[in-house]
Design an enzyme around this catalytic site. Sequence first.
Site, PDB file in Angstrom:
ATOM      1  N   SER A  67       1.198  -1.123  -0.098  1.00  0.00           N
ATOM      2  CA  SER A  67       0.037  -0.261   0.181  1.00  0.00           C
ATOM      3  C   SER A  67       0.713   1.368  -0.343  1.00  0.00           C
ATOM      4  CB  SER A  67      -0.465   0.158   1.497  1.00  0.00           C
ATOM      5  OG  SER A  67      -0.113   0.278   2.644  1.00  0.00           O
TER       6      SER A  67
ATOM      7  N   LYS B 247      19.840   1.244 -14.623  1.00  0.00           N
ATOM      8  CA  LYS B 247      19.899   2.529 -15.152  1.00  0.00           C
ATOM      9  C   LYS B 247      21.307   1.998 -16.219  1.00  0.00           C
ATOM     10  CE  LYS B 247      18.627   6.035 -12.698  1.00  0.00           C
ATOM     11  NZ  LYS B 247      17.108   6.117 -13.606  1.00  0.00           N
TER      12      LYS B 247
ATOM     13  N   HIS C  78      24.458   4.637  -4.567  1.00  0.00           N
ATOM     14  CA  HIS C  78      24.492   5.088  -6.220  1.00  0.00           C
ATOM     15  C   HIS C  78      25.679   5.748  -6.127  1.00  0.00           C
ATOM     16  CE1 HIS C  78      19.822   4.787  -5.386  1.00  0.00           C
ATOM     17  NE2 HIS C  78      19.644   5.631  -5.659  1.00  0.00           N
TER      18      HIS C  78
ATOM     19  N   ARG D  21      30.006  14.218  -5.977  1.00  0.00           N
ATOM     20  CA  ARG D  21      29.307  15.603  -6.195  1.00  0.00           C
ATOM     21  C   ARG D  21      27.223  14.821  -5.435  1.00  0.00           C
ATOM     22  NH1 ARG D  21      30.430  20.363  -8.908  1.00  0.00           N
ATOM     23  NH2 ARG D  21      31.949  21.106  -7.467  1.00  0.00           N
TER      24      ARG D  21
ATOM     25  N   LYS E  73      20.682  17.810  -3.528  1.00  0.00           N
ATOM     26  CA  LYS E  73      18.797  18.323  -3.764  1.00  0.00           C
ATOM     27  C   LYS E  73      19.386  20.192  -3.617  1.00  0.00           C
ATOM     28  CE  LYS E  73      16.304  14.830  -1.367  1.00  0.00           C
ATOM     29  NZ  LYS E  73      15.724  14.167  -2.542  1.00  0.00           N
TER      30      LYS E  73
ATOM     31  N   ARG F  99      18.330  18.252 -12.859  1.00  0.00           N
ATOM     32  CA  ARG F  99      18.642  16.979 -12.678  1.00  0.00           C
ATOM     33  C   ARG F  99      19.844  16.270 -13.826  1.00  0.00           C
ATOM     34  NH1 ARG F  99      15.302  12.814 -15.709  1.00  0.00           N
ATOM     35  NH2 ARG F  99      15.626  11.059 -14.372  1.00  0.00           N
TER      36      ARG F  99
ATOM     37  N   ARG G 134      26.958  10.263 -19.613  1.00  0.00           N
ATOM     38  CA  ARG G 134      25.387  11.079 -19.682  1.00  0.00           C
ATOM     39  C   ARG G 134      24.167   9.929 -18.489  1.00  0.00           C
ATOM     40  NH1 ARG G 134      24.049  16.024 -19.464  1.00  0.00           N
ATOM     41  NH2 ARG G 134      21.267  16.228 -19.060  1.00  0.00           N
TER      42      ARG G 134
ATOM     43  N   LYS H  87      34.918  15.202 -25.035  1.00  0.00           N
ATOM     44  CA  LYS H  87      35.106  16.107 -25.378  1.00  0.00           C
ATOM     45  C   LYS H  87      36.645  16.577 -26.196  1.00  0.00           C
ATOM     46  CE  LYS H  87      33.847  19.415 -22.062  1.00  0.00           C
ATOM     47  NZ  LYS H  87      33.210  19.562 -20.882  1.00  0.00           N
TER      48      LYS H  87
ATOM     49  N   TRP I   4      27.260  21.062 -23.406  1.00  0.00           N
ATOM     50  CA  TRP I   4      26.874  19.959 -25.293  1.00  0.00           C
ATOM     51  C   TRP I   4      25.337  20.432 -24.721  1.00  0.00           C
ATOM     52  CZ3 TRP I   4      23.526  15.678 -23.157  1.00  0.00           C
ATOM     53  CH2 TRP I   4      23.151  14.785 -24.111  1.00  0.00           C
TER      54      TRP I   4
END
Length: 526
Positions: free
Chosen positions: A52, A218, A276, A370, A373, A378, A406, A416, A522
């Site tokens: 729930s 990801k 992460h 690093r 918030k 983002r 990315r 680059k 970019w």
Amino acid sequence: MATQHFTNGSATDDGETALEHIIKSLETPTMKCEGTHFDSHVPHTFVIFGASGDLAKKKIYPTLWWLYRDNLLPKSTKFCGYARSKLTIEELRAKCHQYMKVQPDEQAKYEEFWQNHDYAAGSYDQRSDFVALKERLSSLESCNCSCNRIFYLALPPSVFERVTVNIKDICLAERGWNRVIIEKPFGRDDVTSKKLSDHLASLFHEDQLYRIDHYLGKEMVQNLMTIRFANKILNSTWNRENIASVLITFKEPFGTQGRGGYFDEFGIIRDVMQNHLLQILSLVAMEKPTSCQPDDIRDEKVKVLKSIPALTLDDMVLGQYVGNPNGVGEQREGYLDDPTVSNDSNTPTYAQGVLRINNERWDGVPFILRCGKALDERKAVVRIQYRDVPGDIFEGNSKRNELVIRVQPGEALYFKMMTKSPGITFDIEETELDLTYEHRYKNSYLPDAYERLILDVFCGSQMHFVRSDELSEAWRIFTPVLNEIENNKVKPIPYVFGSRGPKEADQKTSENNFKYYGSYKWIGKK
């Protein structure tokens, strides 16, 4: 069509769509690499504890629906939710609906999905409620044959131990395998994490435990190994002789949004950096594994983590966002304006840490993590910055090469580099070799991280899950500095909502051999 969600129907050489090819491979019992298939004809039951809650309705149920819709689950898969809230299936369905992304032509399949559901309300500490749950699972499976069970624990830490004991004692499948998915937090420090790991080890084997870090699901994080070890041009330069520094960044443009009470207990270091970002670091820095088998990969991740000394306060920059008087809406409120946060809270909402790896490959190369918030955008990105070209002949106008991975949003890989400006002059400029996924892979769908990871659990692959010794090393690195911050009540540096974060972080980055030029941005291919 439903398959458009996954692959847009692109065909392989033998005429199969990519989705059909994936489905066939999942059902193939003879694959070279562990954890790439399941037995489609054996019944499976997926049990969600905390059904729930927010995680269940926003992530778990939508993910199960997408996998079910695309026929990527075993044919006889049933689902059962369990929580303290008394709900009917219709009420549960209504809670989830806005997150399910159901298309008009998928309605019949969606009805079928919910027909395979059950829901049980009960406490997390009463044995009798788990006996009742066991009976419901047996009834749901409705066959006198072997059945595999997956238990997803989307639960607060306070009920964790009692629930896992009851699962072990009462609810395990007797004639099939059992797997347990565990959501973070995996403790608050090295002591609480070890206590939890020891508790789980007393109940389950390590190959039954799937500690989920959704960043490992990801696309670009999973691509790190291929980028490194399948490309000689990169692999041969992946060392301290060529690389000056590595910057791994996670940025969110929003604050705690009224949910600061939970965040205040853990802070940004525990919430993002210790898991992460450190997982990404381990994939960037580890040595080449002997194979693509999950434990060979995780062995190398543990080895590199063991080479990292514990962080100290001198390695850190800590920040806490304050309201932006020129902002709009939420931006005008600081962290301490959240009614669920104590007025004197020192919990950092921004953190930067500089880690060192004491081994032959990386000695002297700073790895800068690093995260924060209420920042200006983002973004999650890995920047591998190469050293300056020796013997510069361009009068200081040449800038460092940089490999940029990315992660989100807009998955991309770009390099680059310096080139001559087009035209009659001999000026030089910075440009990039660009692989932007949405342009190169127009007909491919990149699944959500939870889709990949839940499918991995069905297949038995632990490659993208955290092993207990990985967890132990992660907490060894971070516990001393967390204790120092909390025991000394270290005041975080204020930064304005919507900014880049504390200026001191950029200064610390510069001191650790990462050059930020600010002359090139970019934008991806149009």
